[in-house]
Design a protein around this motif. Structure first.
Motif, PDB file in Angstrom:
ATOM      1  N   ARG A  15      10.488  15.171  -3.480  1.00  0.00           N
ATOM      2  CA  ARG A  15       9.380  15.197  -4.902  1.00  0.00           C
ATOM      3  C   ARG A  15       8.255  16.436  -5.039  1.00  0.00           C
ATOM      4  O   ARG A  15       8.490  16.749  -6.668  1.00  0.00           O
ATOM      5  N   MET A  26       8.070   8.147  -3.745  1.00  0.00           N
ATOM      6  CA  MET A  26       8.776   7.018  -3.491  1.00  0.00           C
ATOM      7  C   MET A  26       9.315   6.371  -4.658  1.00  0.00           C
ATOM      8  O   MET A  26      10.760   5.908  -5.064  1.00  0.00           O
ATOM      9  N   THR A  27       8.785   6.999  -6.299  1.00  0.00           N
ATOM     10  CA  THR A  27       9.238   6.597  -7.498  1.00  0.00           C
ATOM     11  C   THR A  27       9.845   7.780  -8.236  1.00  0.00           C
ATOM     12  O   THR A  27       9.972   7.614  -9.272  1.00  0.00           O
ATOM     13  N   GLY A  28       9.049   8.951  -7.018  1.00  0.00           N
ATOM     14  CA  GLY A  28      10.559   9.863  -7.894  1.00  0.00           C
ATOM     15  C   GLY A  28       9.955  11.068  -8.181  1.00  0.00           C
ATOM     16  O   GLY A  28      10.803  11.959  -9.409  1.00  0.00           O
ATOM     17  N   GLY A  55       4.092   3.218  -1.380  1.00  0.00           N
ATOM     18  CA  GLY A  55       4.394   3.959  -1.763  1.00  0.00           C
ATOM     19  C   GLY A  55       5.074   4.460  -0.746  1.00  0.00           C
ATOM     20  O   GLY A  55       5.013   3.717   0.491  1.00  0.00           O
ATOM     21  N   HIS A  96       0.563  -2.841  -3.807  1.00  0.00           N
ATOM     22  CA  HIS A  96       0.364  -1.736  -4.546  1.00  0.00           C
ATOM     23  C   HIS A  96      -0.925  -1.696  -4.739  1.00  0.00           C
ATOM     24  O   HIS A  96      -1.823  -2.158  -5.765  1.00  0.00           O
ATOM     25  N   TYR A 126       3.859  11.139  -6.610  1.00  0.00           N
ATOM     26  CA  TYR A 126       4.345   9.723  -6.187  1.00  0.00           C
ATOM     27  C   TYR A 126       5.466   9.840  -5.552  1.00  0.00           C
ATOM     28  O   TYR A 126       6.851  10.645  -6.597  1.00  0.00           O
ATOM     29  N   GLN A 157       6.242  11.752  -9.887  1.00  0.00           N
ATOM     30  CA  GLN A 157       4.875  11.308 -10.925  1.00  0.00           C
ATOM     31  C   GLN A 157       3.617  11.947 -10.543  1.00  0.00           C
ATOM     32  O   GLN A 157       3.560  11.700  -9.371  1.00  0.00           O
TER      33      GLN A 157
END
Lengths: 274, 387
Positions: A203, A126-128, A50, A68, A124, A130
């Motif tokens: 984000r 880095m993953t956009g 992350g 992770h 979250y 969530q």
């Protein structure tokens, strides 16, 4: 203070987004480390996955960028194998409180001498975008487009209840306090847990009408209060305001896990049971 | 932590289970760290280390889950200790991600998998060889792996030393693949004394290289970068991301390919040392039984009685199943007409045998996946059919 000796200057600038608070935590960390007087060569920094996971790459120590959620489990192995090392974990709210939540409470239960700094950006990143276990109820996330219905952990209460002998909370709007907290955590003998609020304008903010990082910092300030002040609050206020500062500290180095295991080693040697 | 006592095995004969022999072998090889989680039929290994490690100043950790056990031994390995964990099929599945990480950062360590019947929780107390492919390909991505499979309690001792040695020399996780019968079987074994053992240590960089732009993943002639201990002043970075010689992540395709090539080559360049097998095939033999692990016992017994009855058959026993000895099996296929592959699964290693044999020999599988061992008569009857 030469904080640059603790940074891998050639790895900068960092990859974090404009307005992100993670750099502020890193800044507080290197200043705290300098004040702690600990030996840089005898220190290992370990992270998971992350945005927080990238912190260790910028730090001029032995460093490990793991899988992770598992940073604390790797760190437990390093510390147990060589208790002379200072072992510091940098994790996030997804990495540390969701996928790695079990390792967090069990390391606290053992009271093994690790310092865990949890970068809580409530998303979250880095993953956009969530939702994480720390995304506030009602907030929007890409996987909570109609508002988040998941409840949060109080991570400081959680780790304290699990056995952590040092718990503290800071926030990136107050880096001086954060620095002091981290310094104390580094010097604590036993499991020390520091949660730091950090803003994620890109984000989290954009999805929640606070795309300006300054607005996010102001919001942090509104939703927190120093522990001394917080203790005077009504129960209703305590429900919505987070206390900042050192929240729990038990000083008993003999209760630390590697110390206790060393006693086992000595016991088997006394008995001459080889 | 200063080491309080150096473990020096004394020469002695003892009656032990395979699981205990693994503990004895690992200690003799210099293992000082175990972290794991209880699981049938491997729990005796954890119990053995819990009892023995503190006596030699080593550390035993019972972690909160299988994943954490795997992570902790990677940490211990980086801190400079020879480290090991033990599990069975379902736990092995959980360990895979961090095992892949260990392969990527080249951490020397050993994972023992005492196989039970799967899939899922399966038959916890029955033998199986169902994890042949899980041990080879359980992680995401291509990668090298070394898998050793003992067929007796003595081999549990011997190969556990070899596993630790290989892991240290090649900076490579090694899997020791037992099965329930080998793990729980009791046989007399001879523990060799310290002076008779050949114990290998990882290559460490000279301390004067610390400030000299040290590259933790440098390309050396032997393809195995020297590995510093955490805390010895090198301040180096290790990451599961593709990395260049500096250890830092790199998204360059060429760097990714270079690393993959080196990881693979450091094993394939040393096959003559890594591939362990025993072969007894006479000139006149027309068939051979190829096996590993507990199936070896059935196979050799069947071959011996068949030979007494005049059948022309030999055997090929694998101790190293991965990397698979392709050339050796291709040669075997030229020597005999038929290769029989008994396995306690629906046929996993047989695929490799067929690939290596091509059309030079018939390859016939004999499979039991019910949780029972194969019987020598089952192999004998196939031999009588083909010879």
């Amino acid at each position: 203070m030469d904080i640059y000796k603790y940074l891998r200057k050639e790895k900068l600038p960092h990859i974090w987004c404009p307005g992100c608070g993670h750099g502020t935590i890193l800044n507080s960390f290197v200043r705290a480390f300098d004040k702690s007087g600990l030996n840089q060569d005898k220190t290992v920094v370990i992270s998971g996955i992350g945005c927080s996971g990238r912190a260790t790459g910028y730090l001029n120590f032995d460093s490990l960028h793991t899988t992770h959620g598992r940073a604390i489990a790797f760190a437990t192995g390093v510390k147990m194998a060589n208790p002379e090392l200072n072992v510091i974990v940098m994790t996030g709210d997804g990495d540390g409180a969701a996928i790695g939540g079990n390792h967090l409470i069990h390391a606290a239960r053992r009271n093994i001498d690790l310092t865990v700094i949890l970068f809580n950006n409530q998303i979250y990143g880095m993953t956009g975008g969530q939702f994480s276990p720390m995304t506030p109820e009602g907030a929007n996330a890409t996987t909570a487009p109609y508002g988040n219905i998941d409840r949060n952990f109080d991570l400081c209460q959680l780790t304290k209840a699990a056995g952590a002998t040092f718990t503290a909370r800071g926030a990136t709007f107050n880096p001086r306090q954060l620095t002091n907290i981290i310094k104390k955590a580094l010097l604590h003998k036993g499991f020390s847990f520091v949660e730091s609020f950090t803003q994620c304008p890109v984000r989290y903010g954009k999805l929640n009408q606070t795309a300006d990082p300054v607005d996010m910092l102001k919001l942090q300030k509104q939703k927190t209060a120093d522990i001394k002040k917080w203790l005077q609050f009504s129960d209703e206020e305590k429900e919505i305001i987070y206390p900042l500062g050192v929240l729990n500290e038990e000083i008993n180095p003999e209760n630390e896990y590697t110390f206790r295991y060393q006693k086992i080693i000595e016991k088997t040697l006394e008995k001459g049971v080889l | 932590m200063t080491k309080t006592k150096v473990y020096k095995p004394q020469k002695r004969g003892i009656l032990v289970q395979g699981d205990q022999a693994v503990v004895e072998g690992a200690l003799a090889a210099g293992v000082e760290f175990f972290a794991g989680y209880p699981i049938t039929p491997a729990s005796e290994i954890a119990e053995g280390f819990a009892r023995e490690l503190p006596k030699v100043g080593g550390k035993f950790l019972q972690m909160e889950d299988e994943i954490a056990g795997m992570a902790a031994i990677v940490g211990a390995s980086l801190a400079g200790k020879k480290a090991i964990t033990a599990t069975s099929g379902p736990g092995f599945s959980l360990k895979q991600e961090n095992l892949g990480f260990a392969i990527m950062i080249e951490a020397p360590l050993v994972v023992v998998n005492v196989q039970r019947v799967g899939p899922s929780t399966g038959l916890p107390t029955s033998p199986s060889q169902g994890d042949v492919m899980q041990s080879r390909w359980g992680r995401n991505g291509d990668q090298p792996i070394i898998v050793l499979a003992p067929a007796s309690v003595q081999e549990c001792f011997d190969l556990s030393i070899t596993a630790v040695n290989f892991s240290e020399k090649y900076r490579q996780p090694v899997i020791l693949l037992l099965d329930e019968v080998i793990g729980h079987l009791r046989e007399k074994i001879i523990i060799k004394k310290a002076e008779e053992l050949d114990i290998w240590e990882r290559k460490r960089p000279a301390l004067n290289e610390r400030r000299n732009n040290f590259n933790p993943y440098q390309e050396t002639d032997d393809l195995i970068p020297p590995m510093p201990d955490y805390g010895s002043g090198f301040r180096y970075h290790a990451s599961g991301l593709f990395h260049d010689q500096t250890g830092f992540p790199s998204g360059k395709n060429k760097t990714a390919k270079n690393l993959m090539d080196r990881l693979t080559k450091k094993i394939t360049a040393n096959l003559s040392e890594i591939l362990l097998y025993e072969k007894d095939v006479r000139k006149e033999d027309q068939a051979a039984v190829l096996s590993f692990g507990s199936a070896v016992r059935t196979a050799i017994s069947a071959v011996h009685t068949a030979r007494k009855a005049g059948l022309k058959v030999g055997y090929f026993k694998l101790k190293t199943i991965w990397p698979f000895p392709e050339e050796e099996v291709a040669k075997l296929a030229e020597e005999v007409d038929t290769i029989i592959v008994p396995e306690l699964n629906q046929g996993q290693l047989i695929g490799e045998v067929k690939k290596a044999a091509g059309c030079k020999a018939d390859v016939i599988g004999i499979n039991d996946y019910s949780g029972l061992l194969l019987k020598p008569e089952e192999i004998r009857s196939v031999l009588e059919e083909v010879l």
